[in-house]
Write a protein that holds these residues in place. Structure first.
Motif: not given
Ligand code: DGJ
Length: 786
Positions: A558-569
């Motif tokens: 959830t935290s990553y999603s603030y700044g980074y899209p799903m295809d990068t994680v």
């Protein structure tokens, strides 16, 4: 779009504007960063002054009203009245630190793909229009270039800077920021993401007091301690409303984001390379470039920042072959075997992986040198023939014969003291000759500031990557930098080590990704210790945490999603109990959480019972059916706390996947709703889930309430019965308007509350979750429903 009228500059994206002007004194005065403005607005945006405020420094006799301490500035030097955190600091030969950069000229250019020193920049297939403003410090013969680029489609503006020494003397730059943005007010809400190994990205959310708050890394990498992505919002902003700015830096080393409020209630934001221990010597004609800063503004709340950042990263950061391609489902050998790998074990793992539908087999650590634990062999990038007789190509051939793709793990930037490389080239390691060294995972960091090291690593990696068919590479980096000292740079240049390390790394990544454009590279640094836009400019995806426990992961993701899209994680389904937390969670939850991103598996499938393999097979099939949405859809945070929920929606809003996950059961709360986001309010959708049979053992002793004979727990009868008998699971299937699904939500089958169970009851225990599938129904059916 960049508009210029006289000396007023207006940079505009679809929904935001950034404005500044040149004052009569030649300073660049910041006027606005926020909603769209017009060329006619200069006067309205300019602060009126009749007298200078008391106790301030007037810039000059000719310009008594120019008091830099209370002005909003595009860049600020030190020594001419602005006593706040500066944009640039330079020590000149006479010892002076006072800087006085004034406007000289400007021009419009096309943004390059990289800076001259090789740092990646945001890019556009059609070339992006960039404003270059030149400032001069005439007293000391210095030039400062400021660059501004508007990325209209994602409401992002990027900024960077370059300082050039035009004087005859050497100068020492001790600070060069990438951006400085000034806000007229204070009391903003700041969000940063801080953490540690397996506990990345804890959201830190607070009101900025007067004074200064710094989010930074001094680890040599962007670090899990403080991700460079930060936000600043008006106090009343929420997830879906209100003015919020998001900031990031395209850089993988020591970064610095400073928020400060001065005595006049104005807020300054600065970001760039961390100035701590930084010093860079420039000889006549030499330049220092900053990395590029990324800024977005929205009135759509925190979710608006995410929309913009996701679009920007997808289009203008990630590059190359894999950018828009769906990513394969992988199995990684790490948590299945750790260092104890052998050809037969890997083949067994791969075979089971292939049988459940997995597409890519990744051999993690342990395949090279004498690597049986983490005490040796980094640097000795030669296959261990005892473990893999016939080498990489034999294994790769076997994997390919099974119909799988093949990938490997490397950690090029490191060297073990116990390695042939260290024994032959000790001076390539970052350490202070003759002084004791501090340890991190029993390994040392190679001196990436030394071009010879970079060339050597390029040669070794090129040989490995071309030795057989390798379609994927996991690039790890498992320690932070201590004893930072380059034996290649002279003693006077040690303040440059951290930055030159990053430049060396970028040079290596750039050469390798150019040489092997079709390899899918995944960044990793003990999980998320280097999750940033610099890495994403070369590698399209990053392993976000070594923690694969879904309860931890849902927060981290959830935290990553603030700044980074799903295809990068990337996210993996691992075994139970979890190896990092010992928590026991259902497979369906491990799958649901990992699905929201680039999903893979990391568990010992060789030992998995047939029933588990069967369940995994079904889940892999579900992921494949929804992969385009899960990887490239628009991701929405729909709830946190006891009940986490997410929705990800296809670009055309015709398909979506939702997830609801519970932390701990709250007794006697049978009613839950699922509320989606991002759908078309005017269309109708089928909202459904897939029923899953329940193992009767999950009901424990309750089975006796339904059984005609008494069944002893865990007895042979109980276990035998469980093989042939299951309990039904509930499912949802309803047609609902997009509007209702988003505003009211769908009421779900009641959760088990201790009063009875059948197929109309949701078996929803601690850590349970459900995935909901949402598909637009055809118009004929819509009419039927109306
Ligand atoms: C740290 C990584 O994050 C893990 O996934 C694994 O690759 C190990 N390193 C291997 O040493």
């Amino acid at each position: 779009m960049i508009q210029i009228k006289d000396r007023f500059f207006l940079i505009t994206t679809e929904n935001s504007s950034y404005a500044f002007r040149v004052t009569g004194s030649g300073h660049l005065e910041h006027l606005h960063y926020g909603g769209r403005a017009e060329l006619t607005d200069e006067k309205a945006m300019t602060e009126e002054r009749a007298f200078a405020a008391g106790n301030l420094i007037s810039y000059s006799k000719e310009h008594p009203l120019v008091t830099l301490e209370d002005m909003r500035l595009e860049m600020s030097g030190y020594g001419k009245g602005d006593i706040r955190d500066p944009f640039i600091e330079v020590i000149h030969r006479d010892g002076s630190r006072t800087r006085d950069f004034l406007y000289d000229s400007h021009r419009i250019i096309n943004a390059p793909l990289f800076t001259e020193s090789g740092m990646p920049l945001a890019h556009d297939d059609n070339g992006a229009e960039t404003l270059e403003v030149t400032l001069k410090d005439k007293e000391y013969g210095m030039t400062l270039l400021l660059y501004y680029t508007a990325w209209a489609d994602s409401d992002v503006i990027t900024r960077r800077s370059v300082v050039i020494n035009d004087s005859d003397d050497d100068v020492t730059v001790t600070r060069l920021m990438s951006t400085q943005v000034e806000f007229p007010d204070c009391g903003y809400r700041i969000t940063t993401f801080n953490g540690s190994w397996v506990d990345e990205m804890n959201k830190n959310h607070f009101t900025l007091p007067r004074g200064q708050f710094v989010n930074s890394s001094y680890a040599g990498v962007s670090s899990n301690r403080a991700n460079p992505f930060v936000m600043m919002a008006e106090p009343e902003a929420g997830e879906y409303h209100g003015a919020v700015c998001g900031f990031n830096l395209i850089y993988s080393g020591n970064h610095y984001e400073s928020f400060s409020v001065n005595s006049f209630g104005k807020t300054r934001f600065l970001s760039g390379i961390n100035p701590q221990s930084f010093s860079f010597t420039l000889k006549k004609g030499e330049k220092l470039e900053s990395p590029e800063a990324v800024m977005t503004f929205t009135v759509g709340g925190y979710s608006g920042v995410s929309r913009n950042m996701h679009a920007f990263v997808r289009k203008h950061i990630v590059r190359g072959y894999w950018r828009d391609r769906t990513r394969p489902i992988l199995i990684n050998s790490w948590e299945a075997n750790y260092f104890k790998i052998s050809e037969s074990k890997l083949i067994r793992l791969a075979r089971n992986a292939r049988d459940v539908g997995i597409e890519l087999f990744v051999m993690d650590d342990g395949w090279f040198g004498d690597r049986n634990d983490d005490t040796s062999s980094l640097g000795d990038w030669y296959v261990n023939e005892k473990k893999l007789p016939g080498g990489l190509s034999k294994l790769s051939d076997k994997i390919h014969e099974m119909g799988l793709m093949f990938g490997i793990w490397v950690e090029p930037e490191m060297v073990s003291e116990n390695s042939d490389l260290y024994r032959s080239r000790p001076e390539w390691s970052m350490e202070i000759p003759g002084k004791p060294h501090s340890e991190g995972r029993n390994q040392r960091v190679l001196d990436m500031s030394n071009p010879e090291v970079v060339d050597y690593l390029f040669g070794r990696m090129e040989e490995i990557f071309s030795s057989t068919k390798i379609e994927y590479v996991k690039w790890d980096m498992n320690r932070i930098i201590s004893d930072s000292y380059s034996q290649y740079l002279g003693k006077d240049r040690q303040g440059e080590v951290y930055h030159r390390y990053v430049l060396g790394l970028y040079s290596l990544m750039s050469r390798l990704t150019e040489r092997f454009p079709q390899i899918l590279f995944e960044g990793c640094a003990s999980g998320g210790n280097r999750f940033d836009l610099g890495i994403l400019s070369f590698f399209p995806q990053i392993w976000r945490s070594d923690n694969t426990d879904p309860v931890s992961r849902r927060r981290i993701q959830t935290s990553y999603s603030y700044g980074y899209p799903m295809d990068t994680v990337t996210a993996h389904v691992s075994s139970r109990p979890n190896h990092q937390t010992l928590r026991d969670t259902p497979l369906s939850t491990r799958f649901a959480v990992a699905s929201f991103g680039i999903m893979g598996y990391e568990l010992n499938l060789s030992d998995a019972p047939a029933r588990l393999l069967e369940s995994i097979k079904k889940e892999v099939a579900v992921y494949k059916r929804w992969r385009d949405v899960l990887q490239f859809g628009d991701f929405y945070r729909c709830g946190e706390g006891d009940l986490y929920s997410w929705t990800t929606v296809s670009k055309d809003k015709s398909r979506a996947v939702g997830m609801l996950m519970q932390t701990l059961v709250v007794p006697n709360t049978p009613t839950h709703r699922f509320r989606a986001r991002g759908l078309d309010p005017d269309r109708y959708y089928r909202f459904y889930s897939v029923a899953k049979e329940k193992d009767i053992r999950q009901f424990g002793d309750l089975v006796n309430t339904a059984s005609p004979v008494h069944i002893k727990q865990n007895s042979i009868i109980h276990n035998t019965l469980a093989r042939f008998m299951t309990m039904p699971g509930e499912s949802e299937d309803t047609i609902v308007s997009g509007k209702t699904l988003m505003e009211e939500g769908v009421y779900l089958k009641q959760a088990f509350s201790g009063t009875g169970y059948n197929d109309q009851v949701r078996f929803f225990r601690d850590f349970a979750s459900r995935m909901y599938f949402i598909e637009k129904v055809d118009p004929a059916r819509e009419n039927e429903e109306q």
